[in-house]
Enzyme design. Structure first.
Site, PDB file in Angstrom:
ATOM      1  N   HIS A 515      -8.071 -29.755  36.177  1.00  0.00           N
ATOM      2  CA  HIS A 515      -7.718 -30.372  38.007  1.00  0.00           C
ATOM      3  C   HIS A 515      -8.591 -31.062  38.287  1.00  0.00           C
ATOM      4  O   HIS A 515      -8.262 -31.956  38.741  1.00  0.00           O
ATOM      5  CB  HIS A 515      -7.492 -28.594  38.293  1.00  0.00           C
ATOM      6  CG  HIS A 515      -7.111 -29.128  40.062  1.00  0.00           C
ATOM      7  ND1 HIS A 515      -6.232 -29.165  40.707  1.00  0.00           N
ATOM      8  CD2 HIS A 515      -8.343 -29.072  40.847  1.00  0.00           C
ATOM      9  CE1 HIS A 515      -6.133 -29.296  41.736  1.00  0.00           C
ATOM     10  NE2 HIS A 515      -7.541 -28.907  42.027  1.00  0.00           N
ATOM     11  N   GLU A 516      -9.898 -29.898  38.006  1.00  0.00           N
ATOM     12  CA  GLU A 516     -11.152 -31.035  38.932  1.00  0.00           C
ATOM     13  C   GLU A 516     -12.050 -32.260  38.167  1.00  0.00           C
ATOM     14  O   GLU A 516     -11.435 -33.125  39.380  1.00  0.00           O
ATOM     15  CB  GLU A 516     -12.504 -30.056  38.954  1.00  0.00           C
ATOM     16  CG  GLU A 516     -11.902 -28.820  39.691  1.00  0.00           C
ATOM     17  CD  GLU A 516     -12.391 -29.131  41.142  1.00  0.00           C
ATOM     18  OE1 GLU A 516     -11.839 -30.138  41.355  1.00  0.00           O
ATOM     19  OE2 GLU A 516     -11.073 -27.999  41.396  1.00  0.00           O
ATOM     20  N   HIS A 519      -9.744 -34.617  39.879  1.00  0.00           N
ATOM     21  CA  HIS A 519     -10.186 -35.890  41.726  1.00  0.00           C
ATOM     22  C   HIS A 519     -11.440 -36.519  40.814  1.00  0.00           C
ATOM     23  O   HIS A 519     -11.586 -37.269  41.731  1.00  0.00           O
ATOM     24  CB  HIS A 519     -10.764 -34.106  42.375  1.00  0.00           C
ATOM     25  CG  HIS A 519     -10.356 -33.727  42.604  1.00  0.00           C
ATOM     26  ND1 HIS A 519      -9.618 -33.975  43.850  1.00  0.00           N
ATOM     27  CD2 HIS A 519     -10.414 -32.138  42.647  1.00  0.00           C
ATOM     28  CE1 HIS A 519      -8.499 -32.551  44.340  1.00  0.00           C
ATOM     29  NE2 HIS A 519      -8.538 -32.030  43.863  1.00  0.00           N
ATOM     30  N   HIS A 522      -9.486 -39.931  40.369  1.00  0.00           N
ATOM     31  CA  HIS A 522      -9.200 -40.643  41.253  1.00  0.00           C
ATOM     32  C   HIS A 522     -10.351 -41.034  42.283  1.00  0.00           C
ATOM     33  O   HIS A 522     -10.031 -42.345  42.978  1.00  0.00           O
ATOM     34  CB  HIS A 522      -8.669 -39.387  42.355  1.00  0.00           C
ATOM     35  CG  HIS A 522      -7.923 -39.918  43.911  1.00  0.00           C
ATOM     36  ND1 HIS A 522      -7.586 -38.954  44.471  1.00  0.00           N
ATOM     37  CD2 HIS A 522      -7.458 -41.099  44.407  1.00  0.00           C
ATOM     38  CE1 HIS A 522      -6.827 -39.090  45.792  1.00  0.00           C
ATOM     39  NE2 HIS A 522      -6.592 -40.769  45.390  1.00  0.00           N
TER      40      HIS A 522
END
Length: 724
Positions: A515-516, A519, A522
């Site tokens: 999940h991290e 980021h 992104h």
């Protein structure tokens, strides 16, 4: 965590300052304020930064930005996009540089000495932000450009930057009366101090360690026990075992420890952080924060803080966000009742003589999983080696989006070989990058043969580091003053293993790892002109969408077959075990959804309560009872430890964002499965082109429609959670 980048932290020096010029004759201060040197267009000088220099460095940086703002406002010619909006966008370089290092200290190196410094700095930084946002001459120039936007022939990206700049000033109160502006500024200073106190109190409680005996740890893995023994020995408690007050320690204990009394003790220590009625209790701080936020919202012309926060989010209104949450809540609670009934049946069969309590939930859920799917998390965990999963997340990003990762040397160098993830990675010793702790590793990131940024990874729990997992951007991508590479980090709290032992993590922790990293991807994918619009600088209920999509790559057979390798035999995860994992994919979704959603609902209801004088504990208890919260579950973040909401304005009235974004990510995941799988190049390219690379240059709803060809289907969320 940080200041709004369009106020206090611009990117590059401009106006009256010569780009690249030193700001201070003080050599110590200049380490923090002056342009970064070294490879990759400059990197943060973590190895030279000193705690005692932060205050003077910020003073120097603030004076520099004041000069830049004055240079914008004294221009006699008509305000233009270039001499006003771009000039503001490129102001504050020194603030950006000092702040990048300061916020790393706050999250990862928060000693009592740092806390003293941050307590003094917080109100000063808040006041400086308001000084800029309430600068009447500056706002009038911005307003003049905005009023003429239709005739300026701007590009779509320029038009969006202009709108966001104007909107940010208006929402911050630039149009208010002098009296209202003064009160808003005073509130912001008060809030900054309260946020700091909340964080420090929480950190104090998170640093409390339970020391237990070997017998109490029966049921836990040998790896966990060895780690606990090492932590106790390091603390001078030979012969005992340390249970740290982090989720990465609490979850294994409450899942596997046979000793029910220990499960309860560890659970209570964890869920009562910030709520012990002592000098570190956060309830009074929360009460003050809520009242101040309400008053500030009213001064700005909004009904509540929640209405102010959601105005420029995808949801737009608290009512829309609440409607989504309440549409999912009944199905989630219904599933919890089924899960509890299954667990209670097993407890009764074992003649355990108990009724399922919160500290029993994970323990008996594992028994149900074993009975229903012949799947035990302890059967999976030997295959989940942290360093191999890091390789796996890199590999997935390479296969999907074309990134490559090359490890670079760091200063200080990693101690020993405790995080042995050199194997399997290309290593580039020619560039040396400073880091703020020896735990941190750095990778050069390339795409299509071009370097696109650096990825820093800080994996371990330690004293002075806040709990949880998060992504930072030390520097955002931009092109306005030349190609500027993004520098991003992931920060986790994994428990270190004993020397020579592998770090084995849970499936939940592996999901958080991916999940991290979503980021980070992104931020690294950004390809925009202006840093204010780069990477993750998007609406709060949109920013979690790319990271939640990235979680899906963990469970693909391509990743698991290559990187889920047994720590002893190096054998890949057996196909039969992978099949069990897939069959159990929606297992315990009632628990996961209710645990999260209860926290999101409390957050929203607290901020819709107006100016009421709230007792946070009583409000939490009474509201949960009113919505039918199952007694066997506690909120994922109880109110006195809800750092997302009360250590800054960050996720306040916005914790719903994870559910809103997961509606998008569930629908996006179906775009991949409809195309044949998560490695479909065409779908991945559309996601990259329309979501990952565009930052906030496009309205998020439009960006999603460009990717998917339509709006997201909310039913995809229910299907993904097994509630359809």
């Amino acid at each position: 965590m940080g200041l709004d980048r369009r106020t206090v932290v611009g990117l590059m020096a401009s106006a009256s300052l010569i780009p690249g010029a030193a700001l201070s004759a003080n050599k110590d201060i200049s380490v923090l304020t002056d342009p970064w040197t070294g490879p990759y267009g400059g990197v943060p000088p973590f190895d030279k930064a000193k705690l005692e220099d932060f205050e003077k460095a910020f003073e120097t940086a603030m004076e520099a930005q004041r000069a830049e703002i004055r240079a914008i406002t004294v221009v006699r010619s008509m305000p233009t996009f270039e001499n006003t909006i771009v000039a503001l966008e490129t102001s504050g370089a020194a603030m950006e540089r000092v702040g990048a290092i300061y916020w790393v200290w706050m999250g990862g190196l928060s000693s009592p000495e740092f806390q003293d410094v941050s307590q003094r700095l917080s109100p000063k930084l808040a006041a400086f932000g308001d000084e800029i946002m309430q600068n009447e001459a500056l706002f009038q120039r911005i307003k003049s450009v905005y009023a003429r936007r239709a005739e300026l022939n701007l590009t779509p990206e320029q038009d969006r930057l202009l709108w966001l700049t104007y909107d940010n000033f208006v929402r911050s109160g630039a149009d208010l009366s002098p009296e209202a502006k003064a009160r808003v500024a005073e509130i912001n200073k008060e809030l900054s101090v309260l946020f700091n106190q909340f964080s420090n109190n929480l950190l104090h409680d998170e640093e409390q360690v339970l020391y237990v005996t070997r017998a109490e740890l029966e049921g836990l893995s040998e790896g966990f026990i060895a780690s606990a023994a090492k932590a106790a020995t390091d603390a001078g408690k030979d012969g005992l075992y340390a249970i740290q007050n982090t989720r990465s320690a609490m979850e294994p204990v409450t899942t596997f420890a046979h000793d029910r009394a220990l499960r309860e003790k560890v659970w209570r220590t964890y869920v009562n952080r910030g709520d012990n009625g002592d000098a570190y209790d956060n309830n009074e701080i929360i009460r003050k924060i809520l009242k101040l936020r309400f008053e500030r919202a009213q001064l700005r012309g909004y009904t509540t803080h929640a209405h102010w926060r959601l105005e420029n989010a995808m949801a737009k209104t608290p009512e829309a966000a609440t409607a989504l949450m309440e549409s999912v809540w009944p199905a989630a609670v219904g599933r919890v009742k089924e899960e509890v009934a299954d667990m209670q049946a097993i407890a009764d069969q074992e003649n355990a003589g108990l009724t399922i309590e919160p500290w029993d939930y994970r323990y008996y859920a594992e028994k149900v999983r074993k009975a229903r799917y012949d799947l035990d998390e302890n059967e999976i965990k030997p295959y989940l080696q942290l360093h191999k999963l890091v390789e796996g997340m890199f590999w997935a990003a390479t296969e999907t989006f074309g990134f490559t990762f090359t490890k670079v040397d760091t200063v200080p160098a990693p101690k020993g070989a405790k995080f042995q993830h050199d194997i399997g990675f290309v290593h580039k010793p020619s560039d040396t990058v400073p880091v703020f702790h020896e735990d941190v590793t750095v990778h050069e990131v390339s795409r299509n043969g071009k370097i696109v940024g650096l990825f820093y990874f800080d994996p371990y729990a330690r004293k002075g580091k806040r709990s949880g997992a998060w992504m930072n951007a030390y520097r955002s991508q931009s092109k306005v003053t030349g190609e500027t590479l993004p520098l991003v980090s992931n920060n986790s709290n994994f428990i270190e293993a004993a020397p020579g032992e592998p770090i084995l993590i849970s499936w939940d922790d592996a999901t958080t790892l991916f999940h991290e990293f979503g980021h980070a991807i992104h931020g690294l994918s950004s390809n925009v002109t202006y840093a204010s619009l780069a990477g993750t600088a998007v609406a709060r209920d949109y920013v979690e969408f790319p990271s939640q999509v990235n979680e899906r790559w963990l469970s693909t057979s391509e990743v698991l077959s290559r990187f889920a390798l047994h720590h002893e035999s190096n054998a890949p995860l057996p196909p039969a075990l992978l099949e069990k994992i897939n069959k159990a994919a929606t297992f315990n979704q009632g628990f996961g959804t209710v645990e999260y959603l209860s926290a999101a609902l409390i957050d929203m209801k607290l901020h819709l309560a107006g100016g009421a004088d709230i007792d946070p504990d009583a409000f939490e208890r009474e509201t949960l009872e009113a919505i039918g919260m199952p007694k066997e579950i506690v909120m994922r973040h109880r109110t006195p430890q809800f750092a997302h909401v009360f250590s800054s304005d960050g996720y306040s009235a916005g914790y719903y964002s994870y559910l809103w974004a997961d509606t998008l990510s569930a629908d996006a995941a179906e775009a991949f499965t409809e195309a044949g799988g998560f490695y479909d190049k065409a779908v991945a390219q559309k996601l990259f082109d329309h979501v990952l690379s565009v930052g906030n240059t496009v309205d998020p709803a439009e960006a999603y429609r460009a990717f998917r060809g339509r709006d997201a289907d909310p039913a995809a969320l229910m299907r993904a959670r097994g509630f359809a």
